[in-house]
Design a protein around this motif. Structure first.
Motif, PDB file in Angstrom:
ATOM      1  N   GLY A 273     -20.606  -3.454  -2.979  1.00 47.70           N
ATOM      2  CA  GLY A 273     -20.560  -2.332  -3.605  1.00 47.70           C
ATOM      3  C   GLY A 273     -21.852  -1.193  -2.803  1.00 47.70           C
ATOM      4  O   GLY A 273     -21.827   0.018  -2.874  1.00 47.70           O
ATOM      5  N   THR A 274     -22.864  -1.859  -2.392  1.00 47.09           N
ATOM      6  CA  THR A 274     -23.805  -1.093  -1.840  1.00 47.09           C
ATOM      7  C   THR A 274     -23.581  -0.721  -0.171  1.00 47.09           C
ATOM      8  O   THR A 274     -24.532  -0.312   0.310  1.00 47.09           O
ATOM      9  N   LYS A 275     -22.447  -1.049   0.388  1.00 48.06           N
ATOM     10  CA  LYS A 275     -22.403  -0.859   1.854  1.00 48.06           C
ATOM     11  C   LYS A 275     -21.308   0.277   1.882  1.00 48.06           C
ATOM     12  O   LYS A 275     -21.575   1.148   2.857  1.00 48.06           O
ATOM     13  N   ILE A 276     -20.492   0.009   1.314  1.00 41.29           N
ATOM     14  CA  ILE A 276     -19.087   1.229   1.523  1.00 41.29           C
ATOM     15  C   ILE A 276     -18.546   1.944   0.196  1.00 41.29           C
ATOM     16  O   ILE A 276     -18.368   1.092  -0.714  1.00 41.29           O
ATOM     17  N   THR A 277     -17.981   3.059   0.213  1.00 45.11           N
ATOM     18  CA  THR A 277     -17.262   3.337  -1.026  1.00 45.11           C
ATOM     19  C   THR A 277     -16.059   2.625  -0.979  1.00 45.11           C
ATOM     20  O   THR A 277     -15.149   2.408   0.169  1.00 45.11           O
ATOM     21  N   PRO A 278     -15.117   2.503  -2.232  1.00 45.71           N
ATOM     22  CA  PRO A 278     -13.974   1.878  -2.174  1.00 45.71           C
ATOM     23  C   PRO A 278     -12.839   2.603  -1.400  1.00 45.71           C
ATOM     24  O   PRO A 278     -11.889   2.105  -0.736  1.00 45.71           O
ATOM     25  N   LEU A 279     -12.931   4.026  -1.451  1.00 49.57           N
ATOM     26  CA  LEU A 279     -12.022   4.965  -0.575  1.00 49.57           C
ATOM     27  C   LEU A 279     -12.185   4.580   0.791  1.00 49.57           C
ATOM     28  O   LEU A 279     -11.134   4.610   1.598  1.00 49.57           O
ATOM     29  N   GLY A 280     -13.333   4.358   1.288  1.00 53.67           N
ATOM     30  CA  GLY A 280     -13.647   4.314   2.807  1.00 53.67           C
ATOM     31  C   GLY A 280     -13.189   3.106   3.259  1.00 53.67           C
ATOM     32  O   GLY A 280     -12.701   2.655   4.330  1.00 53.67           O
ATOM     33  N   PHE A 281     -13.157   2.041   2.148  1.00 49.24           N
ATOM     34  CA  PHE A 281     -12.849   0.738   2.599  1.00 49.24           C
ATOM     35  C   PHE A 281     -11.285   0.521   2.933  1.00 49.24           C
ATOM     36  O   PHE A 281     -11.161  -0.418   3.507  1.00 49.24           O
ATOM     37  N   ILE A 282     -10.484   1.464   2.418  1.00 50.87           N
ATOM     38  CA  ILE A 282      -9.163   1.154   2.478  1.00 50.87           C
ATOM     39  C   ILE A 282      -8.497   2.286   3.207  1.00 50.87           C
ATOM     40  O   ILE A 282      -7.185   2.442   3.146  1.00 50.87           O
TER      41      ILE A 282
ATOM     42  N   MET B 244      -3.122   3.264  -8.507  1.00 54.24           N
ATOM     43  CA  MET B 244      -4.619   3.380  -8.086  1.00 54.24           C
ATOM     44  C   MET B 244      -4.687   1.787  -7.692  1.00 54.24           C
ATOM     45  O   MET B 244      -4.521   0.872  -8.299  1.00 54.24           O
ATOM     46  N   ILE B 245      -5.578   1.743  -6.524  1.00 56.18           N
ATOM     47  CA  ILE B 245      -6.130   0.361  -6.001  1.00 56.18           C
ATOM     48  C   ILE B 245      -7.592   0.121  -6.427  1.00 56.18           C
ATOM     49  O   ILE B 245      -8.465   0.994  -6.121  1.00 56.18           O
ATOM     50  N   CYS B 246      -7.752  -0.882  -6.956  1.00 54.47           N
ATOM     51  CA  CYS B 246      -9.113  -1.290  -7.358  1.00 54.47           C
ATOM     52  C   CYS B 246      -9.585  -2.301  -6.537  1.00 54.47           C
ATOM     53  O   CYS B 246      -8.941  -3.420  -6.598  1.00 54.47           O
ATOM     54  N   ILE B 247     -10.595  -2.495  -5.639  1.00 53.43           N
ATOM     55  CA  ILE B 247     -11.181  -3.558  -5.214  1.00 53.43           C
ATOM     56  C   ILE B 247     -12.453  -4.016  -5.841  1.00 53.43           C
ATOM     57  O   ILE B 247     -13.175  -3.552  -6.028  1.00 53.43           O
TER      58      ILE B 247
ATOM     59  N   LEU C 111      -7.486 -11.275  -2.758  1.00 48.83           N
ATOM     60  CA  LEU C 111      -8.611 -10.061  -3.043  1.00 48.83           C
ATOM     61  C   LEU C 111      -9.283  -9.544  -1.816  1.00 48.83           C
ATOM     62  O   LEU C 111      -9.959  -8.501  -1.656  1.00 48.83           O
ATOM     63  N   GLN C 112      -9.341 -10.393  -0.613  1.00 43.45           N
ATOM     64  CA  GLN C 112     -10.080  -9.903   0.624  1.00 43.45           C
ATOM     65  C   GLN C 112      -9.121  -9.265   1.521  1.00 43.45           C
ATOM     66  O   GLN C 112      -9.388  -9.096   2.709  1.00 43.45           O
ATOM     67  N   THR C 113      -7.819  -9.097   1.457  1.00 39.37           N
ATOM     68  CA  THR C 113      -6.826  -8.486   2.041  1.00 39.37           C
ATOM     69  C   THR C 113      -6.590  -7.049   1.825  1.00 39.37           C
ATOM     70  O   THR C 113      -6.294  -6.758   0.585  1.00 39.37           O
ATOM     71  N   ILE C 114      -7.030  -6.215   2.821  1.00 37.11           N
ATOM     72  CA  ILE C 114      -7.250  -4.834   2.467  1.00 37.11           C
ATOM     73  C   ILE C 114      -5.710  -4.247   2.183  1.00 37.11           C
ATOM     74  O   ILE C 114      -5.578  -3.304   1.319  1.00 37.11           O
ATOM     75  N   GLY C 115      -4.755  -4.507   2.887  1.00 40.36           N
ATOM     76  CA  GLY C 115      -3.527  -4.061   2.720  1.00 40.36           C
ATOM     77  C   GLY C 115      -2.825  -4.245   1.244  1.00 40.36           C
ATOM     78  O   GLY C 115      -2.024  -4.085   1.002  1.00 40.36           O
ATOM     79  N   ALA C 116      -3.436  -5.251   0.501  1.00 39.14           N
ATOM     80  CA  ALA C 116      -2.594  -6.055  -0.761  1.00 39.14           C
ATOM     81  C   ALA C 116      -3.145  -4.893  -1.926  1.00 39.14           C
ATOM     82  O   ALA C 116      -4.125  -4.246  -2.118  1.00 39.14           O
ATOM     83  N   LYS C 117      -2.043  -4.541  -2.706  1.00 37.63           N
ATOM     84  CA  LYS C 117      -2.279  -3.799  -3.871  1.00 37.63           C
ATOM     85  C   LYS C 117      -2.295  -4.826  -4.941  1.00 37.63           C
ATOM     86  O   LYS C 117      -1.686  -5.188  -5.698  1.00 37.63           O
ATOM     87  N   ILE C 118      -3.858  -4.556  -5.344  1.00 28.54           N
ATOM     88  CA  ILE C 118      -4.206  -5.479  -6.418  1.00 28.54           C
ATOM     89  C   ILE C 118      -4.386  -4.613  -7.584  1.00 28.54           C
ATOM     90  O   ILE C 118      -5.143  -3.568  -7.749  1.00 28.54           O
TER      91      ILE C 118
ATOM     92  N   TRP D 264      -7.194  -9.419 -12.378  1.00 28.89           N
ATOM     93  CA  TRP D 264      -6.576  -9.216 -11.112  1.00 28.89           C
ATOM     94  C   TRP D 264      -5.081  -9.804 -11.399  1.00 28.89           C
ATOM     95  O   TRP D 264      -4.816 -10.708 -11.454  1.00 28.89           O
ATOM     96  N   ILE D 265      -4.245  -8.726 -10.836  1.00 29.41           N
ATOM     97  CA  ILE D 265      -2.796  -8.793 -10.898  1.00 29.41           C
ATOM     98  C   ILE D 265      -2.278  -8.418  -9.540  1.00 29.41           C
ATOM     99  O   ILE D 265      -2.518  -7.426  -8.999  1.00 29.41           O
ATOM    100  N   PHE D 266      -1.546  -9.462  -8.812  1.00 29.05           N
ATOM    101  CA  PHE D 266      -0.821  -9.198  -7.515  1.00 29.05           C
ATOM    102  C   PHE D 266       0.691  -9.065  -7.915  1.00 29.05           C
ATOM    103  O   PHE D 266       1.378  -9.958  -7.890  1.00 29.05           O
ATOM    104  N   PRO D 267       0.901  -7.495  -7.858  1.00 29.13           N
ATOM    105  CA  PRO D 267       2.348  -7.163  -8.417  1.00 29.13           C
ATOM    106  C   PRO D 267       3.134  -7.595  -7.233  1.00 29.13           C
ATOM    107  O   PRO D 267       2.954  -7.460  -6.152  1.00 29.13           O
ATOM    108  N   ASP D 268       4.631  -7.985  -7.650  1.00 24.10           N
ATOM    109  CA  ASP D 268       5.586  -8.116  -6.711  1.00 24.10           C
ATOM    110  C   ASP D 268       6.393  -6.704  -6.365  1.00 24.10           C
ATOM    111  O   ASP D 268       7.432  -6.505  -6.928  1.00 24.10           O
ATOM    112  N   LYS D 269       5.521  -5.857  -5.727  1.00 26.26           N
ATOM    113  CA  LYS D 269       6.059  -4.479  -5.510  1.00 26.26           C
ATOM    114  C   LYS D 269       7.105  -4.398  -4.143  1.00 26.26           C
ATOM    115  O   LYS D 269       6.601  -4.659  -2.973  1.00 26.26           O
ATOM    116  N   LYS D 270       8.370  -4.263  -4.287  1.00 27.08           N
ATOM    117  CA  LYS D 270       9.382  -4.196  -2.978  1.00 27.08           C
ATOM    118  C   LYS D 270       9.531  -2.758  -2.673  1.00 27.08           C
ATOM    119  O   LYS D 270       9.585  -2.052  -3.583  1.00 27.08           O
TER     120      LYS D 270
END
Length: 209
Positions: A11-20, A1-4, A177-184, A203-209
């Motif tokens: 948070g007042t502009k768009i849902t997390p699902l719509g953002f990604i 699961m990705i959490c932005i 944190l501002q990169t949409i494609g990054a899995k945080i 916040w953790i940026f895992p090294d997922k290969k």
């Protein structure tokens, strides 16, 4: 699961699902309709979901609970019957008379690469009156043993018993944190200390290969 995480008034502009959408995640359902029939199709979609959900809930006779633990030996080896006791207590709390409850333990391969486990570690340190800076640095040292590209730890509240609450954070490595494609991987945790309530965010940026 990705959490932005929250950044400003995001948070007042768009849902997390719509953002990604269309980057790392897709729609929950796929269907097409003319613009004038869109609202009708959306209501039908919700009715189908509710009908299936209600039908299944009335006929479920088995409840499967999976507990993810980083150190499952602490639960299993100290007392082998603890899982059975836990299962009986949960079943009694839920009043599962006609339903069977199964609880299984799944081990997390890299526990210190999981933000929730790190947050619980920091919380334990703060409860033992360890300096918040030492707790954050120790958490980062534990994360360095795992495959991660970066970590950011933030603690807010009356740190070290100061009268004025403030926010302190520390970062090691890269945490985009501002990169949409990054899995945080993200965790928000609350701990009660003798000085009051402190908020821990990781916040953790895992090294997922």
């Amino acid at each position: 699961m990705i959490c932005i995480v929250n950044s400003g008034d995001y948070g007042t502009k768009i849902t997390p699902l719509g953002f990604i959408l269309c980057t790392t995640q897709s729609h929950h359902s796929l269907w097409f309709a003319q613009p004038k029939n869109y609202s009708e199709g959306l209501q039908e979609d919700q009715k189908i979901r509710n009908c299936i959900k209600n039908y299944i809930q009335k006929r479920i006779d088995v409840i499967q609970v999976i507990i993810y633990m980083g150190f499952q030996k602490l639960l299993i080896e100290s007392r082998p019957k603890r899982i059975e006791e836990l299962q009986m207590n949960v079943q009694k709390e839920l009043n599962c008379v006609n339903r069977k409850l199964n609880i299984t333990i799944t081990r997390i391969t890299n526990p210190y690469g999981h933000p929730t486990i790190l947050a619980e570690f920091i919380a334990g340190q703060l409860k033992n009156r360890v300096s918040f800076r030492k707790a954050m640095k120790k958490a980062i040292e534990l994360t360095e043993q795992t495959d991660t590209k970066g970590i950011q730890v933030q603690i807010a509240g009356r740190l070290d018993g100061k009268e004025i609450a403030r926010v302190e954070w520390i970062r090691e490595g890269r945490v985009p944190l501002q990169t949409i494609g990054a899995k945080i991987d993200y965790c928000s945790y609350t701990v009660r200390t003798i000085y009051g309530v402190l908020g821990i965010k990781i916040w953790i940026f895992p090294d997922k290969k």
